[in-house]
Design a protein around this motif. Structure first.
Motif, PDB file in Angstrom:
ATOM      1  N   UNK A 143       1.495  -7.971  17.932  1.00 21.14           N
ATOM      2  CA  UNK A 143       1.724  -8.631  19.227  1.00 21.14           C
ATOM      3  C   UNK A 143       3.202  -8.884  19.439  1.00 21.14           C
ATOM      4  N   UNK A 144       3.900  -9.263  18.376  1.00 21.64           N
ATOM      5  CA  UNK A 144       5.347  -9.492  18.471  1.00 21.64           C
ATOM      6  C   UNK A 144       6.062  -8.226  18.956  1.00 21.64           C
ATOM      7  N   UNK A 145       5.648  -7.085  18.422  1.00 22.61           N
ATOM      8  CA  UNK A 145       6.228  -5.807  18.852  1.00 22.61           C
ATOM      9  C   UNK A 145       5.897  -5.513  20.311  1.00 22.61           C
ATOM     10  N   UNK A 146       4.639  -5.722  20.694  1.00 24.81           N
ATOM     11  CA  UNK A 146       4.244  -5.445  22.074  1.00 24.81           C
ATOM     12  C   UNK A 146       4.903  -6.402  23.065  1.00 24.81           C
ATOM     13  N   UNK A 147       5.215  -7.626  22.608  1.00 25.81           N
ATOM     14  CA  UNK A 147       6.003  -8.529  23.443  1.00 25.81           C
ATOM     15  C   UNK A 147       7.367  -7.914  23.748  1.00 25.81           C
ATOM     16  N   UNK A 148       8.029  -7.428  22.706  1.00 25.02           N
ATOM     17  CA  UNK A 148       9.358  -6.838  22.890  1.00 25.02           C
ATOM     18  C   UNK A 148       9.305  -5.587  23.761  1.00 25.02           C
ATOM     19  N   UNK A 149       8.201  -4.844  23.638  1.00 23.25           N
ATOM     20  CA  UNK A 149       8.027  -3.628  24.441  1.00 23.25           C
ATOM     21  C   UNK A 149       7.471  -3.930  25.838  1.00 23.25           C
ATOM     22  N   UNK A 150       7.156  -5.221  26.074  1.00 26.73           N
ATOM     23  CA  UNK A 150       6.572  -5.660  27.358  1.00 26.73           C
ATOM     24  C   UNK A 150       5.290  -4.893  27.699  1.00 26.73           C
ATOM     25  N   UNK A 151       4.533  -4.606  26.659  1.00 21.59           N
ATOM     26  CA  UNK A 151       3.241  -3.941  26.827  1.00 21.59           C
ATOM     27  C   UNK A 151       2.163  -5.025  26.857  1.00 21.59           C
ATOM     28  N   UNK A 152       1.975  -5.620  28.027  1.00 23.18           N
ATOM     29  CA  UNK A 152       1.125  -6.807  28.135  1.00 23.18           C
ATOM     30  C   UNK A 152      -0.353  -6.486  27.936  1.00 23.18           C
ATOM     31  N   UNK A 153      -0.767  -5.270  28.266  1.00 22.25           N
ATOM     32  CA  UNK A 153      -2.175  -4.895  28.076  1.00 22.25           C
ATOM     33  C   UNK A 153      -2.561  -4.934  26.607  1.00 22.25           C
ATOM     34  N   UNK A 154      -1.654  -4.454  25.740  1.00 15.24           N
ATOM     35  CA  UNK A 154      -1.932  -4.504  24.297  1.00 15.24           C
ATOM     36  C   UNK A 154      -1.793  -5.922  23.741  1.00 15.24           C
ATOM     37  N   UNK A 155      -0.907  -6.715  24.345  1.00 15.47           N
ATOM     38  CA  UNK A 155      -0.833  -8.134  23.964  1.00 15.47           C
ATOM     39  C   UNK A 155      -2.191  -8.793  24.212  1.00 15.47           C
ATOM     40  N   UNK A 156      -2.774  -8.503  25.368  1.00 15.00           N
ATOM     41  CA  UNK A 156      -4.087  -9.060  25.726  1.00 15.00           C
ATOM     42  C   UNK A 156      -5.163  -8.567  24.746  1.00 15.00           C
ATOM     43  N   UNK A 157      -5.148  -7.260  24.455  1.00 10.03           N
ATOM     44  CA  UNK A 157      -6.168  -6.683  23.574  1.00 10.03           C
ATOM     45  C   UNK A 157      -6.139  -7.356  22.200  1.00 10.03           C
ATOM     46  N   UNK A 158      -4.948  -7.487  21.599  1.00 16.12           N
ATOM     47  CA  UNK A 158      -4.869  -8.062  20.249  1.00 16.12           C
ATOM     48  C   UNK A 158      -5.065  -9.577  20.256  1.00 16.12           C
ATOM     49  N   UNK A 159      -4.812 -10.217  21.405  1.00 20.00           N
ATOM     50  CA  UNK A 159      -5.144 -11.635  21.532  1.00 20.00           C
ATOM     51  C   UNK A 159      -6.657 -11.827  21.427  1.00 20.00           C
ATOM     52  N   UNK A 186      -2.886 -16.419  28.193  1.00 20.19           N
ATOM     53  CA  UNK A 186      -2.189 -17.041  29.327  1.00 20.19           C
ATOM     54  C   UNK A 186      -0.875 -16.347  29.634  1.00 20.19           C
ATOM     55  N   UNK A 187      -0.143 -15.970  28.570  1.00 21.53           N
ATOM     56  CA  UNK A 187       1.138 -15.277  28.749  1.00 21.53           C
ATOM     57  C   UNK A 187       0.923 -13.885  29.347  1.00 21.53           C
ATOM     58  N   UNK A 188      -0.174 -13.224  28.966  1.00 22.88           N
ATOM     59  CA  UNK A 188      -0.532 -11.932  29.566  1.00 22.88           C
ATOM     60  C   UNK A 188      -0.689 -12.084  31.080  1.00 22.88           C
ATOM     61  N   UNK A 189      -1.489 -13.061  31.503  1.00 21.75           N
ATOM     62  CA  UNK A 189      -1.705 -13.258  32.936  1.00 21.75           C
ATOM     63  C   UNK A 189      -0.422 -13.706  33.641  1.00 21.75           C
ATOM     64  N   UNK A 190       0.382 -14.503  32.951  1.00 20.28           N
ATOM     65  CA  UNK A 190       1.661 -14.962  33.516  1.00 20.28           C
ATOM     66  C   UNK A 190       2.567 -13.778  33.829  1.00 20.28           C
ATOM     67  N   UNK A 191       2.662 -12.846  32.887  1.00 22.39           N
ATOM     68  CA  UNK A 191       3.536 -11.684  33.091  1.00 22.39           C
ATOM     69  C   UNK A 191       2.929 -10.661  34.046  1.00 22.39           C
ATOM     70  N   UNK A 192       1.610 -10.716  34.236  1.00 25.26           N
ATOM     71  CA  UNK A 192       0.952  -9.870  35.238  1.00 25.26           C
ATOM     72  C   UNK A 192       0.975 -10.537  36.622  1.00 25.26           C
ATOM     73  N   UNK A 193       1.590 -11.745  36.683  1.00 26.18           N
ATOM     74  CA  UNK A 193       1.711 -12.521  37.926  1.00 26.18           C
ATOM     75  C   UNK A 193       0.357 -12.983  38.467  1.00 26.18           C
ATOM     76  N   UNK A 194      -0.633 -13.065  37.579  1.00 27.89           N
ATOM     77  CA  UNK A 194      -1.920 -13.654  37.934  1.00 27.89           C
ATOM     78  C   UNK A 194      -1.853 -15.124  37.514  1.00 27.89           C
ATOM     79  N   UNK A 195      -1.207 -15.929  38.353  1.00 27.45           N
ATOM     80  CA  UNK A 195      -0.800 -17.273  37.946  1.00 27.45           C
ATOM     81  C   UNK A 195      -1.969 -18.242  37.811  1.00 27.45           C
ATOM     82  N   UNK A 196      -2.991 -18.075  38.619  1.00 27.56           N
ATOM     83  CA  UNK A 196      -4.151 -18.967  38.508  1.00 27.56           C
ATOM     84  C   UNK A 196      -4.845 -18.794  37.158  1.00 27.56           C
TER      85      UNK A 196
END
Length: 464
Positions: A143-159, A186-196
């Motif tokens: 997840x740390x790597x995917x954060x740096x790569x801004x790959x939010x879909x994989x951040x969500x998957x591994x979460x 929550x950070x996945x949705x935040x970066x996808x701009x799905x704020x609710x």
């Protein structure tokens, strides 16, 4: 909240909760001692070692020590050698440690692709061996790597994967894993701009930190700061400031926070004050953030703080101060660009060294294999010649029959030992060096060869 706040919380907490649970190799040495002396001792130990299984562990130690002093090319070189031998002897714990350290080395030099390959390989091993604690750490590295790569879909998957395995953990680790999975989602949705949705998961994390985490200050800080950021994006400034203030109160009450956490909070408060046009207050907090980044020589954060300060001076029309920060930003960007180029050159250099070493190792292996094949060929020629000579001697009446029978039995023994010698490496390769399977197959081989040996022995005694 910015990814760094989540990551700082997660890794500082993971160390506290999982240190006693995750299996670590007993040869990981402390680097508080004199590194040079440790490395010299390891080289001495290596020269005195004859067994590959011992050498593999010494190679790992050397790689670990070189990593500790940031000599990444040497670290990668020795870890690769250690992993190669560990694979040969199926040293699973050592293979895992090599994967982790290679991942960290490649991450340190900015080669995220190779780092990710190591962690994904490690994930497969951990799933196969059902090592949930090591798997948990592996997921956080990924997840740390995917954060740096801004790959939010994989951040969500591994979460989600972290949440799945959390039920198999002890109580403390289960709480920690479930809380951090909520923060990640929550950070996945935040970066996808799905704020609710982001706000929903951050509030779930807050409730969890109060109910299950027993008001852990770092858990509360992370939840408050993230909720504050979402409210700021929703332009609900009063709610945003309320949560920023709660995070700030925790900073004042507890000194045990990383500088990146303080930096992010000061930046967010600075943006809030800039938004409501309180420029002096915004400058106060943006300069506090700048100071935190400057003390720790973090150029990326310095640029972020400088931009906020620049925009504040622009609003105040203080152009002298403004241009000073413009020049500072340009200098920092040049410095970061040069560092990036140096990392790229270092990557190229390391890859070239590894390629040359691989070619050299392959050449040595080919030469060794040729010599081994020549020896086997010589033995393979010698045994039939020896058997033929024995039979010729047996036909002669003047030769002592007992002596010829003894030679015949020796030739038979050599033949069967040669067959066993040829089959043994094949068996080991087929069983992947599993001692139990090798043992069983060798018993089966003995059951086949022993009766055959007795029959041939009777045949030789009758014929000679």
């Amino acid at each position: 909240m910015k990814p760094i706040v989540c990551m700082i919380f997660i890794f500082s907490t993971s160390y506290a909760f999982t240190q006693k649970n995750i299996k670590k190799l007993d040869f990981e040495s402390s680097y508080k001692k004199d590194e040079k002396q440790i490395i010299n001792n390891l080289y001495t130990q290596l020269s005195n070692s004859s067994e590959d299984s011992v050498k593999s562990r010494v190679f790992y130690k050397l790689g670990n020590e070189y990593f500790n002093i940031n000599v990444f090319d040497s670290s990668i070189y020795f870890i690769v050698k250690s992993q190669k031998i560990a694979n040969k002897f199926s040293q699973i714990d050592l293979i895992k440690s090599c994967k982790i350290l290679l991942g960290k080395n490649y991450y340190a030099i900015g080669n995220y692709r190779e780092s990710l390959i190591q962690y994904l390989d490690l994930e497969k091993i951990d799933l196969k061996t059902n090592d949930v604690y090591n798997l948990l750490d592996c997921y956080f590295e990924i997840i740390n790597l995917y954060f740096d790569l801004k790959d939010w879909d994989n951040v969500y998957y591994y979460s989600k994967e972290i949440k799945k395995i959390s039920d198999n953990l002890d109580h403390n680790n289960k709480i920690w894993a479930q809380f951090t999975s909520l923060i990640y989602i929550g950070t996945y949705y935040n970066n996808k701009n799905n704020l609710d949705s982001a706000l929903l998961y951050y509030k779930k994390a807050l409730d969890y930190s109060i109910d299950e985490y027993k008001n852990n200050s770092k858990a509360l800080f992370t939840s408050y700061a993230n909720i504050g950021e979402v409210y700021f994006k929703l332009n609900k400034l009063n709610q945003a400031f309320s949560f920023y203030q709660k995070s700030k109160n925790l900073l004042n009450d507890t000194a045990n926070f990383e500088y990146e956490q303080e930096f992010d909070l000061y930046i967010d408060i600075g943006k809030y004050y800039q938004k409501i046009n309180k420029i002096d207050s915004s400058l106060f907090y943006s300069k506090r953030a700048f100071k935190k980044a400057e003390i720790n020589n973090n150029k990326t954060l310095l640029i972020e703080a400088s931009y906020l300060i620049y925009n504040n001076y622009l609003k105040q029309k203080k152009y002298d101060s403004l241009f000073r920060y413009v020049n500072y930003i340009l200098d920092l960007k040049d410095s970061l660009f040069n560092e990036q180029k140096l990392r790229e050159l270092e990557n190229i250099s390391i890859n070239e060294k590894l390629l040359k070493q691989k070619e050299f190792d392959e050449k040595l292996e080919r030469e060794r294999q040729i010599k081994e094949n020549q020896k086997l060929a010589a033995i393979g020629v010698f045994i039939p010649v020896f058997i033929l000579v024995t039979f010729i001697l047996g036909k002669k009446k003047k030769v002592n029959r007992k002596w010829v029978i003894s030679l015949g039995l020796v030739s038979l023994l050599m033949l069967f030992e040669f067959i066993s010698m040829l089959l043994h490496p094949i068996i080991e390769s087929y069983t992947h060096h599993d001692s139990f399977l090798v043992y069983i197959l060798l018993i089966i081989l003995a059951l086949i060869l022993t009766p055959l040996h007795h029959r041939l022995e009777k045949y030789i005694k009758n014929k000679i």
